[in-house]
Design a protein around this motif. Structure first.
Motif, PDB file in Angstrom:
ATOM      1  N   MET B  74       0.839  -1.208   0.000  1.00  0.00           N
ATOM      2  CA  MET B  74       0.000   0.000   0.000  1.00  0.00           C
ATOM      3  C   MET B  74       0.873   1.258   0.000  1.00  0.00           C
ATOM      4  O   MET B  74       0.591   2.220  -0.717  1.00  0.00           O
ATOM      5  N   HIS B  75       1.934   1.238   0.798  1.00  0.00           N
ATOM      6  CA  HIS B  75       2.860   2.380   0.870  1.00  0.00           C
ATOM      7  C   HIS B  75       3.382   2.726  -0.534  1.00  0.00           C
ATOM      8  O   HIS B  75       3.380   3.891  -0.950  1.00  0.00           O
ATOM      9  N   ASN B  76       3.775   1.714  -1.274  1.00  0.00           N
ATOM     10  CA  ASN B  76       4.343   1.962  -2.599  1.00  0.00           C
ATOM     11  C   ASN B  76       3.285   2.351  -3.617  1.00  0.00           C
ATOM     12  O   ASN B  76       3.552   3.103  -4.551  1.00  0.00           O
ATOM     13  N   MET B  77       2.076   1.837  -3.420  1.00  0.00           N
ATOM     14  CA  MET B  77       0.958   2.292  -4.256  1.00  0.00           C
ATOM     15  C   MET B  77       0.779   3.802  -4.100  1.00  0.00           C
ATOM     16  O   MET B  77       0.649   4.537  -5.084  1.00  0.00           O
ATOM     17  N   PHE B  78       0.823   4.271  -2.851  1.00  0.00           N
ATOM     18  CA  PHE B  78       0.653   5.709  -2.619  1.00  0.00           C
ATOM     19  C   PHE B  78       1.795   6.506  -3.244  1.00  0.00           C
ATOM     20  O   PHE B  78       1.567   7.562  -3.832  1.00  0.00           O
ATOM     21  N   LEU B  79       3.028   5.996  -3.121  1.00  0.00           N
ATOM     22  CA  LEU B  79       4.161   6.730  -3.694  1.00  0.00           C
ATOM     23  C   LEU B  79       4.007   6.859  -5.210  1.00  0.00           C
ATOM     24  O   LEU B  79       4.237   7.929  -5.782  1.00  0.00           O
ATOM     25  N   ILE B  80       3.608   5.764  -5.878  1.00  0.00           N
ATOM     26  CA  ILE B  80       3.473   5.790  -7.343  1.00  0.00           C
ATOM     27  C   ILE B  80       2.358   6.759  -7.765  1.00  0.00           C
ATOM     28  O   ILE B  80       2.539   7.573  -8.672  1.00  0.00           O
ATOM     29  N   HIS B  81       1.206   6.674  -7.094  1.00  0.00           N
ATOM     30  CA  HIS B  81       0.110   7.603  -7.430  1.00  0.00           C
ATOM     31  C   HIS B  81       0.477   9.045  -7.064  1.00  0.00           C
ATOM     32  O   HIS B  81       0.199   9.970  -7.820  1.00  0.00           O
ATOM     33  N   ASP B  82       1.121   9.238  -5.894  1.00  0.00           N
ATOM     34  CA  ASP B  82       1.489  10.600  -5.471  1.00  0.00           C
ATOM     35  C   ASP B  82       2.449  11.250  -6.462  1.00  0.00           C
ATOM     36  O   ASP B  82       2.348  12.451  -6.724  1.00  0.00           O
ATOM     37  N   ASP B  83       3.391  10.464  -6.977  1.00  0.00           N
ATOM     38  CA  ASP B  83       4.346  11.040  -7.933  1.00  0.00           C
ATOM     39  C   ASP B  83       3.632  11.590  -9.168  1.00  0.00           C
ATOM     40  O   ASP B  83       4.028  12.625  -9.707  1.00  0.00           O
ATOM     41  N   ILE B  84       2.580  10.900  -9.600  1.00  0.00           N
ATOM     42  CA  ILE B  84       1.796  11.436 -10.735  1.00  0.00           C
ATOM     43  C   ILE B  84       1.071  12.693 -10.276  1.00  0.00           C
ATOM     44  O   ILE B  84       1.102  13.729 -10.934  1.00  0.00           O
ATOM     45  N   GLU B  85       0.400  12.590  -9.127  1.00  0.00           N
ATOM     46  CA  GLU B  85      -0.440  13.690  -8.649  1.00  0.00           C
ATOM     47  C   GLU B  85       0.382  14.952  -8.392  1.00  0.00           C
ATOM     48  O   GLU B  85      -0.087  16.064  -8.632  1.00  0.00           O
ATOM     49  N   ASP B  86       1.606  14.772  -7.884  1.00  0.00           N
ATOM     50  CA  ASP B  86       2.445  15.933  -7.580  1.00  0.00           C
ATOM     51  C   ASP B  86       3.305  16.357  -8.774  1.00  0.00           C
ATOM     52  O   ASP B  86       4.013  17.361  -8.695  1.00  0.00           O
ATOM     53  N   GLY B  87       3.272  15.575  -9.847  1.00  0.00           N
ATOM     54  CA  GLY B  87       4.094  15.903 -11.008  1.00  0.00           C
ATOM     55  C   GLY B  87       5.582  15.685 -10.761  1.00  0.00           C
ATOM     56  O   GLY B  87       6.422  16.292 -11.426  1.00  0.00           O
ATOM     57  N   ASP B  88       5.922  14.828  -9.805  1.00  0.00           N
ATOM     58  CA  ASP B  88       7.343  14.568  -9.523  1.00  0.00           C
ATOM     59  C   ASP B  88       7.936  13.668 -10.603  1.00  0.00           C
ATOM     60  O   ASP B  88       7.376  12.610 -10.919  1.00  0.00           O
ATOM     61  N   THR B  89       9.074  14.078 -11.144  1.00  0.00           N
ATOM     62  CA  THR B  89       9.658  13.317 -12.257  1.00  0.00           C
ATOM     63  C   THR B  89      10.813  12.414 -11.817  1.00  0.00           C
ATOM     64  O   THR B  89      11.202  11.522 -12.549  1.00  0.00           O
ATOM     65  N   VAL B  90      11.363  12.687 -10.643  1.00  0.00           N
ATOM     66  CA  VAL B  90      12.526  11.914 -10.176  1.00  0.00           C
ATOM     67  C   VAL B  90      12.301  11.437  -8.746  1.00  0.00           C
ATOM     68  O   VAL B  90      11.768  12.176  -7.919  1.00  0.00           O
ATOM     69  N   ARG B  91      12.643  10.177  -8.481  1.00  0.00           N
ATOM     70  CA  ARG B  91      12.620   9.653  -7.112  1.00  0.00           C
ATOM     71  C   ARG B  91      13.932   8.915  -6.878  1.00  0.00           C
ATOM     72  O   ARG B  91      14.236   7.967  -7.596  1.00  0.00           O
ATOM     73  N   ARG B  92      14.676   9.377  -5.902  1.00  0.00           N
ATOM     74  CA  ARG B  92      16.006   8.818  -5.624  1.00  0.00           C
ATOM     75  C   ARG B  92      16.834   8.599  -6.890  1.00  0.00           C
ATOM     76  O   ARG B  92      17.239   7.478  -7.207  1.00  0.00           O
ATOM     77  N   ASP B  93      17.010   9.657  -7.612  1.00  0.00           N
ATOM     78  CA  ASP B  93      17.869   9.671  -8.808  1.00  0.00           C
ATOM     79  C   ASP B  93      17.337   8.863  -9.996  1.00  0.00           C
ATOM     80  O   ASP B  93      18.026   8.724 -11.010  1.00  0.00           O
ATOM     81  N   GLN B  94      16.159   8.287  -9.866  1.00  0.00           N
ATOM     82  CA  GLN B  94      15.582   7.517 -10.978  1.00  0.00           C
ATOM     83  C   GLN B  94      14.325   8.220 -11.480  1.00  0.00           C
ATOM     84  O   GLN B  94      13.629   8.860 -10.688  1.00  0.00           O
ATOM     85  N   PRO B  95      14.017   8.081 -12.776  1.00  0.00           N
ATOM     86  CA  PRO B  95      12.729   8.632 -13.241  1.00  0.00           C
ATOM     87  C   PRO B  95      11.574   7.938 -12.508  1.00  0.00           C
ATOM     88  O   PRO B  95      11.648   6.736 -12.244  1.00  0.00           O
ATOM     89  N   THR B  96      10.543   8.708 -12.170  1.00  0.00           N
ATOM     90  CA  THR B  96       9.390   8.089 -11.505  1.00  0.00           C
ATOM     91  C   THR B  96       8.653   7.174 -12.495  1.00  0.00           C
ATOM     92  O   THR B  96       8.881   7.249 -13.704  1.00  0.00           O
ATOM     93  N   VAL B  97       7.778   6.331 -11.969  1.00  0.00           N
ATOM     94  CA  VAL B  97       7.114   5.322 -12.807  1.00  0.00           C
ATOM     95  C   VAL B  97       6.365   5.953 -13.977  1.00  0.00           C
ATOM     96  O   VAL B  97       6.456   5.494 -15.115  1.00  0.00           O
ATOM     97  N   TRP B  98       5.641   7.031 -13.710  1.00  0.00           N
ATOM     98  CA  TRP B  98       4.842   7.633 -14.799  1.00  0.00           C
ATOM     99  C   TRP B  98       5.736   8.211 -15.882  1.00  0.00           C
ATOM    100  O   TRP B  98       5.357   8.224 -17.065  1.00  0.00           O
ATOM    101  N   VAL B  99       6.915   8.691 -15.493  1.00  0.00           N
ATOM    102  CA  VAL B  99       7.832   9.231 -16.495  1.00  0.00           C
ATOM    103  C   VAL B  99       8.387   8.085 -17.348  1.00  0.00           C
ATOM    104  O   VAL B  99       8.473   8.192 -18.573  1.00  0.00           O
ATOM    105  N   GLN B 100       8.715   6.988 -16.701  1.00  0.00           N
ATOM    106  CA  GLN B 100       9.339   5.852 -17.390  1.00  0.00           C
ATOM    107  C   GLN B 100       8.321   5.031 -18.195  1.00  0.00           C
ATOM    108  O   GLN B 100       8.623   4.575 -19.291  1.00  0.00           O
ATOM    109  N   TYR B 101       7.130   4.823 -17.655  1.00  0.00           N
ATOM    110  CA  TYR B 101       6.168   3.900 -18.288  1.00  0.00           C
ATOM    111  C   TYR B 101       4.862   4.554 -18.748  1.00  0.00           C
ATOM    112  O   TYR B 101       3.980   3.857 -19.249  1.00  0.00           O
TER     113      TYR B 101
END
Lengths: 327, 327
Positions: B74-101
């Motif tokens: 559940m924690h990681n589900m929130f991180l993946i959805h939050d990254d889209i919602e907040d428009g975050d493109t990078v997480r710990r030096d890697q592209p976020t899921v929405w940017v990559q996929y």
């Protein structure tokens, strides 16, 4: 017709209870996007079929109503997320939730509907065993539908898309989903596991049958307003016809098909749609899809005959009701 | 330190089981985005705290491990959805899921993780009563976190954002979330309802305390790489300091604050960040935030003293471990 009357009565009840589950006009940034979506329509057929099945099998529909609400909440969660995923901007003449409220609020509103689905199921006035069985049904259906959606999102880009892959996709994406209301109603009524298993099987043939018919309608009568033909082609939707054509068409035709399917929606011309239609006709894809769907419907009726219960009538009525709605 | 050692050992076990729950390299368009995200890190602290709590209270951690996995999913589900919602493109030096996929696959991969959370909880080797209690905890936490996220998404645009609203938002968004692992571990161990209630209360003070400290870190040490200060301001994140300043600043300062917060990320200059910092300093917002957080921590320790169990040590250790991590 009896079943249509029941759907109307139960549907109204569901509408009333949805307003208790998610009060409209609550100032929480969730109620507004959710009710914007809910008001675009929906006859609450899925939850009604849950209650009708429960009652027909001798159960108390009041005990199934929480689960019926859960199905409707999950259904709408999928619609809201799907609209973002497919880039659909309009649903029944209204802007979709992400267009009206932004992607962030739309994702989150969908997430909230799923929370509501679990919350209401957990509140069901039934035994612990039945409650856990319903939570299992909700979770499997949710999981399989998401698995099917993953295949769907990526299908049009997949070079090796085939009828087998199409069938796997729609079995996952529509089969569990179609059956879960009936399964839940049956579980609450207390029938045997054998009956439940057969209802799942029924969903796995009926779901794909209706999906194939839906694919056909897009090319014969048109889905949207004014009967515009080929919106699935415009959208690049991986239909049964596309999967069949990819399998048997010549290398040239295949290439042309893929180019058109991968074009952005706005760049797909009427001429493109005509070309796709010509390719489908050339390989008899439309006739094949019709035969394939009819065969699945026959299988579905055979499954109904095998359901080990005295009252099979209800399943036949539901099947024929659905068949009418889809044609 | 004992607790850090336990987190390491349990964290490794969780990592192993996550690979069973969601096999990497499965060709289903879900495994790839999920493991792309999972590999960006995470020490699996939340699930480890669930198991540590269970063990410390005399329970069998093997019985809690399914729920521990559920929390991590559940924690990681929130991180993946939050990254889209907040428009975050990078997480710990890697592209976020929405940017990559793509956004479609990212939404759907998050949805799938939630299905996994319910699936694994349903498979827990415990009594029906305990299983239902855990499903209730999972559902409440999920629901409240989504409610908090709804307030967060819309906070920066809200003219009447205040400390009260900030506290409501973070209590919902972080409080349940922080407590749910401990609560689940406690339920599996078989403690009384009074103990469980106190752990929820603990979460509702500790969660906001850590969030306020997190808000402060952004302005004192910087969150991202290289200690860049003010990324929350750039992002337009509704922090404690922002809520406090909106409440007490002059009309002019308030107006300036809101203009900067509502600017798109790319247009926020270093000068803007300096202006915001100056306004915060002018009204003593930083000192007030520190005092406010310290007071919450004191309340948290008071709650721990009130937990009706012989073994309070574990909660004190967890609280101090968290406090260290956050400073």
């Amino acid at each position: 017709m009896r079943i249509e009357e029941s759907i109307k009565i139960y549907g109204a009840k569901i509408d009333e209870l949805l307003k208790e589950l998610i009060p409209p006009h609550r100032n929480d940034y969730l109620s507004a996007p959710i009710w914007h979506h809910m008001r675009t329509g929906g006859k609450r057929v899925r939850p009604a079929l849950c209650l009708i099945t429960c009652e027909a099998l001798g159960g108390n529909p009041h005990e199934a109503i929480h689960f019926a609400l859960a199905i409707e909440a999950m259904h709408n969660m999928f619609l809201i997320h799907d609209d973002i995923e497919d880039g659909d901007t309009v649903r029944r003449d209204q802007p979709t939730v992400w267009v009206q409220y932004g992607i962030a609020n739309a994702i989150n509103a969908g997430d909230y509907l799923l929370a509501c689905a679990y919350k209401t199921t957990l509140a069901s006035p039934i035994s612990l065993e039945k409650k856990l069985a319903l939570l299992q049904v909700l979770t499997s259906t949710y999981e399989k539908t998401v698995e099917g959606q993953a295949l769907d999102i990526n299908a049009r880009a997949a070079e090796d898309f085939s009828v087998e892959k199409y069938m796997k996709m729609v079995e996952l994406k529509t089969g569990y989903y179609l059956a879960c209301g009936m399964v839940g109603g049956a579980i609450v009524s207390g029938v045997s596991e054998q009956v439940v298993d057969k209802i799942w099987t029924l969903g796995k043939t009926m779901g794909p049958a209706f999906q194939i018919r839906d694919d056909l309608i897009d090319l014969t009568h048109g889905k949207g307003r004014g009967g515009v033909i080929g919106s699935d082609v415009k959208e690049g939707k991986a239909s049964f016809l596309y999967s069949y054509a990819l399998q048997i068409a010549s290398a040239d035709d295949k290439k042309q098909l893929r180019i058109i399917m991968l074009k952005p929606r706005d760049e797909t011309t009427d001429n493109d749609i005509q070309k796709v239609l010509d390719i489908y006709r050339k390989y008899g894809a439309i006739q094949h899809a019709q035969d394939y769907a009819e065969n699945l419907v026959r299988q579905a009726y055979k499954t109904i005959d095998e359901i080990p219960t005295g009252n099979k009538t209800i399943f036949k009525e539901i099947a024929s009701f659905m068949a009418q709605r889809m044609s």
